[in-house]
Scaffold this motif. Structure first.
Motif, PDB file in Angstrom:
ATOM      1  N   GLU A 189       0.858  -1.189   0.000  1.00  0.00           N
ATOM      2  CA  GLU A 189       0.000   0.000   0.000  1.00  0.00           C
ATOM      3  C   GLU A 189       0.891   1.236   0.000  1.00  0.00           C
ATOM      4  OE1 GLU A 189      -2.425  -0.323   3.443  1.00  0.00           O
ATOM      5  OE2 GLU A 189      -3.967  -1.520   2.443  1.00  0.00           O
ATOM      6  N   VAL A 190       0.633   2.141  -0.924  1.00  0.00           N
ATOM      7  CA  VAL A 190       1.323   3.423  -0.987  1.00  0.00           C
ATOM      8  C   VAL A 190       0.405   4.445  -0.335  1.00  0.00           C
ATOM      9  CG1 VAL A 190       2.320   5.194  -2.488  1.00  0.00           C
ATOM     10  CG2 VAL A 190       2.522   2.774  -3.104  1.00  0.00           C
ATOM     11  N   MET A 191       0.900   5.073   0.751  1.00  0.00           N
ATOM     12  CA  MET A 191       0.057   5.968   1.530  1.00  0.00           C
ATOM     13  C   MET A 191       0.753   7.313   1.715  1.00  0.00           C
ATOM     14  SD  MET A 191      -2.491   3.968   2.131  1.00  0.00           S
ATOM     15  CE  MET A 191      -3.413   4.873   3.368  1.00  0.00           C
ATOM     16  N   CYS A 192      -0.076   8.372   1.791  1.00  0.00           N
ATOM     17  CA  CYS A 192       0.414   9.716   2.080  1.00  0.00           C
ATOM     18  C   CYS A 192      -0.344  10.244   3.292  1.00  0.00           C
ATOM     19  CB  CYS A 192       0.207  10.647   0.878  1.00  0.00           C
ATOM     20  SG  CYS A 192       0.769  12.346   1.167  1.00  0.00           S
ATOM     21  N   LYS A 193       0.396  10.618   4.322  1.00  0.00           N
ATOM     22  CA  LYS A 193      -0.220  11.136   5.535  1.00  0.00           C
ATOM     23  C   LYS A 193       0.648  12.264   6.076  1.00  0.00           C
ATOM     24  CE  LYS A 193      -2.201   9.761   9.980  1.00  0.00           C
ATOM     25  NZ  LYS A 193      -2.439   8.636  10.920  1.00  0.00           N
ATOM     26  N   GLY A 194       0.041  13.438   6.197  1.00  0.00           N
ATOM     27  CA  GLY A 194       0.780  14.579   6.702  1.00  0.00           C
ATOM     28  C   GLY A 194       1.940  14.982   5.820  1.00  0.00           C
ATOM     29  N   GLY A 195       1.811  14.763   4.524  1.00  0.00           N
ATOM     30  CA  GLY A 195       2.874  15.121   3.601  1.00  0.00           C
ATOM     31  C   GLY A 195       3.996  14.111   3.523  1.00  0.00           C
ATOM     32  N   THR A 196       3.896  13.009   4.254  1.00  0.00           N
ATOM     33  CA  THR A 196       4.918  11.966   4.257  1.00  0.00           C
ATOM     34  C   THR A 196       4.411  10.746   3.507  1.00  0.00           C
ATOM     35  OG1 THR A 196       5.780  12.715   6.385  1.00  0.00           O
ATOM     36  CG2 THR A 196       6.333  10.485   5.711  1.00  0.00           C
ATOM     37  N   TRP A 197       5.220  10.237   2.594  1.00  0.00           N
ATOM     38  CA  TRP A 197       4.850   9.067   1.800  1.00  0.00           C
ATOM     39  C   TRP A 197       5.467   7.817   2.403  1.00  0.00           C
ATOM     40  CZ3 TRP A 197       1.507   8.868  -2.311  1.00  0.00           C
ATOM     41  CH2 TRP A 197       1.090  10.089  -2.829  1.00  0.00           C
ATOM     42  N   THR A 198       4.649   6.772   2.532  1.00  0.00           N
ATOM     43  CA  THR A 198       5.122   5.501   3.085  1.00  0.00           C
ATOM     44  C   THR A 198       4.683   4.352   2.195  1.00  0.00           C
ATOM     45  OG1 THR A 198       3.132   5.290   4.468  1.00  0.00           O
ATOM     46  CG2 THR A 198       5.078   6.322   5.468  1.00  0.00           C
ATOM     47  N   LEU A 199       5.419   3.254   2.304  1.00  0.00           N
ATOM     48  CA  LEU A 199       5.092   2.016   1.598  1.00  0.00           C
ATOM     49  C   LEU A 199       4.926   0.926   2.637  1.00  0.00           C
ATOM     50  CD1 LEU A 199       4.954   0.467  -1.222  1.00  0.00           C
ATOM     51  CD2 LEU A 199       7.322  -0.152  -0.757  1.00  0.00           C
ATOM     52  N   LYS A 258       1.820  18.161  24.752  1.00  0.00           N
ATOM     53  CA  LYS A 258       1.846  19.033  23.573  1.00  0.00           C
ATOM     54  C   LYS A 258       0.574  19.869  23.445  1.00  0.00           C
ATOM     55  CE  LYS A 258       5.712  17.403  21.627  1.00  0.00           C
ATOM     56  NZ  LYS A 258       6.103  16.530  22.732  1.00  0.00           N
ATOM     57  N   LEU A 259      -0.331  19.749  24.426  1.00  0.00           N
ATOM     58  CA  LEU A 259      -1.650  20.351  24.273  1.00  0.00           C
ATOM     59  C   LEU A 259      -1.588  21.872  24.228  1.00  0.00           C
ATOM     60  CD1 LEU A 259      -4.527  19.403  23.930  1.00  0.00           C
ATOM     61  CD2 LEU A 259      -4.844  19.570  26.389  1.00  0.00           C
ATOM     62  N   ASP A 260      -0.765  22.488  25.058  1.00  0.00           N
ATOM     63  CA  ASP A 260      -0.672  23.955  25.053  1.00  0.00           C
ATOM     64  C   ASP A 260      -0.169  24.469  23.707  1.00  0.00           C
ATOM     65  OD1 ASP A 260      -1.605  24.068  27.629  1.00  0.00           O
ATOM     66  OD2 ASP A 260       0.392  24.170  28.543  1.00  0.00           O
ATOM     67  N   ALA A 261       0.832  23.797  23.156  1.00  0.00           N
ATOM     68  CA  ALA A 261       1.367  24.207  21.856  1.00  0.00           C
ATOM     69  C   ALA A 261       0.334  24.022  20.756  1.00  0.00           C
ATOM     70  CB  ALA A 261       2.625  23.410  21.532  1.00  0.00           C
ATOM     71  N   ILE A 262      -0.440  22.923  20.833  1.00  0.00           N
ATOM     72  CA  ILE A 262      -1.473  22.674  19.818  1.00  0.00           C
ATOM     73  C   ILE A 262      -2.573  23.725  19.911  1.00  0.00           C
ATOM     74  CG2 ILE A 262      -3.291  21.060  19.123  1.00  0.00           C
ATOM     75  CD1 ILE A 262      -1.419  18.783  19.879  1.00  0.00           C
ATOM     76  N   LYS A 263      -2.997  24.061  21.149  1.00  0.00           N
ATOM     77  CA  LYS A 263      -4.053  25.066  21.304  1.00  0.00           C
ATOM     78  C   LYS A 263      -3.611  26.430  20.788  1.00  0.00           C
ATOM     79  CE  LYS A 263      -6.528  23.055  25.244  1.00  0.00           C
ATOM     80  NZ  LYS A 263      -6.900  23.222  26.678  1.00  0.00           N
ATOM     81  N   VAL A 307       0.479  21.983  12.457  1.00  0.00           N
ATOM     82  CA  VAL A 307      -0.479  21.212  13.267  1.00  0.00           C
ATOM     83  C   VAL A 307      -0.322  19.723  13.003  1.00  0.00           C
ATOM     84  CG1 VAL A 307      -2.928  20.777  13.684  1.00  0.00           C
ATOM     85  CG2 VAL A 307      -2.132  23.120  13.395  1.00  0.00           C
ATOM     86  N   ARG A 308      -0.201  19.351  11.713  1.00  0.00           N
ATOM     87  CA  ARG A 308      -0.001  17.934  11.378  1.00  0.00           C
ATOM     88  C   ARG A 308       1.279  17.392  12.001  1.00  0.00           C
ATOM     89  NH1 ARG A 308      -1.482  19.606   6.065  1.00  0.00           N
ATOM     90  NH2 ARG A 308       0.724  19.500   5.473  1.00  0.00           N
ATOM     91  N   ALA A 309       2.330  18.198  11.998  1.00  0.00           N
ATOM     92  CA  ALA A 309       3.601  17.742  12.551  1.00  0.00           C
ATOM     93  C   ALA A 309       3.494  17.476  14.050  1.00  0.00           C
ATOM     94  CB  ALA A 309       4.688  18.783  12.273  1.00  0.00           C
ATOM     95  N   LEU A 310       2.790  18.337  14.782  1.00  0.00           N
ATOM     96  CA  LEU A 310       2.626  18.131  16.224  1.00  0.00           C
ATOM     97  C   LEU A 310       1.842  16.857  16.520  1.00  0.00           C
ATOM     98  CD1 LEU A 310       1.954  21.692  17.704  1.00  0.00           C
ATOM     99  CD2 LEU A 310       3.851  20.169  18.247  1.00  0.00           C
ATOM    100  N   HIS A 311       0.706  16.681  15.825  1.00  0.00           N
ATOM    101  CA  HIS A 311      -0.089  15.471  16.046  1.00  0.00           C
ATOM    102  C   HIS A 311       0.675  14.223  15.598  1.00  0.00           C
ATOM    103  CE1 HIS A 311      -3.892  17.051  17.512  1.00  0.00           C
ATOM    104  NE2 HIS A 311      -3.814  18.035  16.638  1.00  0.00           N
ATOM    105  N   GLY A 312       1.435  14.342  14.526  1.00  0.00           N
ATOM    106  CA  GLY A 312       2.222  13.200  14.063  1.00  0.00           C
ATOM    107  C   GLY A 312       3.285  12.790  15.070  1.00  0.00           C
ATOM    108  N   LYS A 313       3.913  13.776  15.710  1.00  0.00           N
ATOM    109  CA  LYS A 313       4.923  13.452  16.714  1.00  0.00           C
ATOM    110  C   LYS A 313       4.295  12.735  17.902  1.00  0.00           C
ATOM    111  CE  LYS A 313       8.756  15.402  19.336  1.00  0.00           C
ATOM    112  NZ  LYS A 313       9.588  16.601  19.595  1.00  0.00           N
ATOM    113  N   VAL A 314       3.124  13.189  18.343  1.00  0.00           N
ATOM    114  CA  VAL A 314       2.431  12.523  19.444  1.00  0.00           C
ATOM    115  C   VAL A 314       2.118  11.075  19.084  1.00  0.00           C
ATOM    116  CG1 VAL A 314       0.281  12.475  20.770  1.00  0.00           C
ATOM    117  CG2 VAL A 314       1.467  14.642  20.408  1.00  0.00           C
ATOM    118  N   ALA A 315       1.621  10.859  17.877  1.00  0.00           N
ATOM    119  CA  ALA A 315       1.267   9.498  17.441  1.00  0.00           C
ATOM    120  C   ALA A 315       2.502   8.602  17.384  1.00  0.00           C
ATOM    121  CB  ALA A 315       0.587   9.549  16.082  1.00  0.00           C
TER     122      ALA A 315
END
Length: 442
Positions: A160-170, A221-226, A268-276
């Motif tokens: 599966e070729v996927m794109c999430k948050g501007g990052t491509w993965t296989l 990371k919640l304060d930075a996200i808000k 915003v995507r980068a912050l949530h991606g780091k948490v995940a």
């Protein structure tokens, strides 16, 4: 005997390869939306249901007169059609059972993940020299550099070729021999209670306790996200040309996305991606360590959907159309903490790793065992509210609520149907466990 396991690689396309990936992603998105639209048209016209075989026939016909589709791999288009077919099968199944139907949605390009290949060598091939990072050859796109590794080797089957948050993965599915997946098996027995104050409270068979702190990835990371979300909201209000800050967009009107908004969305995507990624990495290491230490491990089955649901509205009997306070704001914070701790991810990883180590991972039926309410010393039920953090029983037992639950689960596993009326037995789980295992200390 073989099993299927996935390895996800990070892709590093150059400029031309990135353009091709984006073009293919857009075409697969359009195919998905067209198939959903054809489903709707056939239903409204009273025609026969749009089956997967009918979709494949239409795709073959479309490839005959649409030049852009002719460049796509035929099997990858079938994978896209299969996903649409499965989504409608699930829709009709939910409709038949009386659940919320959830009609399949049309996909915006920004929310469309990617596409898949169902046969190795047909449209894609891995090139991985020893001692070097590998590459993947995608037909019609190019040879793209990839990075990533797994702890096993096997035969590649699908991708599966996927794109999430501007990052491509296989993501490659391998067929792996069972012995290649074997893990080191521990020699201890333990049970744990999952929570939020302490992520895990582990009760071991020797009577000792071992807590695991909750990292609270999102909260850190919640304060930075808000703060970032407030900046995004202000910029979106500016982008609504001629509209007040609280005025809704008109039907068919789209929000102009400025260059600054694109940068803010990426942050915003980068912050949530780091948490995940932090959560995923922590749970992989934690579950691997637990399986390495314990040959017999258990906890209670968790209904996460029920735990994190919103409270029901309370109608005011004196004022029709008015509502009474129902604690929704406080419950929203609790739900966020529950979902941040991701109990389903933890249990899923433990189940898979325990199977690879040939150890036992048992889940107690919460409604029968009632580990939070049941005293681990005498088996009596002691009712507690959510804010009652100490267990006190008439038998004289007094301890932390989570400690009591963990020890209750451990007694259920080691002693079987210890409490009258639970209707459960641990004897099936204990078949492979040494008979000289000592009972836990009180």
């Amino acid at each position: 005997m073989t099993l299927q396991r996935k390895i996800t690689y990070r892709m590093y396309p150059n400029a031309s390869e990135l353009d091709a990936l984006e073009r293919w992603r857009g075409l697969h998105c359009r195919v998905t939306n067209t198939l959903i639209e054809e489903h709707r048209r056939r239903h409204e016209a009273g025609e026969k249901a749009y089956s997967f075989s009918a979709m494949c026939k239409d795709l073959t016909a479309w490839r005959g007169y649409v030049d852009a589709l002719r460049d796509l791999n035929a099997q990858s288009l079938q994978v896209t059609a299969k996903r649409v077919a499965l989504s409608f099968d699930a829709f009709f199944r939910r409709l038949k059972s009386g659940d919320a139907p959830g009609y399949p949605r049309f996909k915006a390009l920004q929310r469309f993940g990617g596409w898949g290949y169902k046969t190795y060598g047909d449209g894609w091939k891995l090139l991985q020299p020893e001692g070097q990072h590998g590459k993947v050859r995608l037909s019609g796109i190019g040879t793209i550099r990839i990075r990533g590794k797994g702890r096993f080797s096997g035969t590649p089957k699908t991708a599966e070729v996927m794109c999430k948050g501007g990052t491509w993965t296989l993501s490659v599915t391998y067929e792996v021999a069972q012995e290649a997946l074997s893990r080191q098996r521990g020699s201890e027995a333990a049970a744990f209670d999952w929570g939020l104050d302490k992520l895990l409270t582990i009760a071991k068979a020797d009577g000792t306790l071992e807590p695991v702190d909750n990292p609270r990835w999102l909260k850190s990371k919640l304060d930075a996200i808000k703060a970032l979300q407030r900046t995004v909201s202000a910029e979106e209000a500016k982008a609504q040309l001629g509209l007040a800050a609280d005025a809704p967009l008109k039907k068919g009107q789209r929000l102009p996305v400025t260059a600054k908004l694109k940068r803010l969305y990426a942050q915003v995507r980068a912050l949530h991606g780091k948490v995940a990624r932090q959560r995923h990495d922590f749970y992989h290491k934690l579950t691997a360590e637990l399986v390495k230490r314990f040959a017999f491990l258990g906890t209670e089955a968790l209904a996460v959907n029920n735990m994190s649901c919103a409270p029901k509205a309370k109608h005011d009997p004196d004022q029709p159309g008015a509502f009474l306070p129902n604690g929704a704001a406080a419950k929203a914070g609790l739900n966020r903490s529950i979902l941040d701790a991701a109990p389903s991810m933890l249990l899923g990883m433990l189940r898979a790793k325990a199977a690879e180590a040939a150890s036992v991972f048992a889940l107690a039926d919460t409604r029968k065992v009632k580990p939070t309410q049941r005293c681990h010393r005498c088996g009596a039920l002691v009712k507690k509210e959510l804010n009652d953090r100490v267990h006190r029983c008439a038998c004289g037992c007094e301890c932390d609520r989570d400690e009591n639950a963990a020890k209750t689960l451990l007694r259920w596993m080691l002693e079987g149907d210890f409490w009258p009326g639970t209707g459960q037995t641990g004897s099936a789980f204990m078949a492979e466990w040494p008979s000289e295992t000592p009972p836990i200390a009180g």
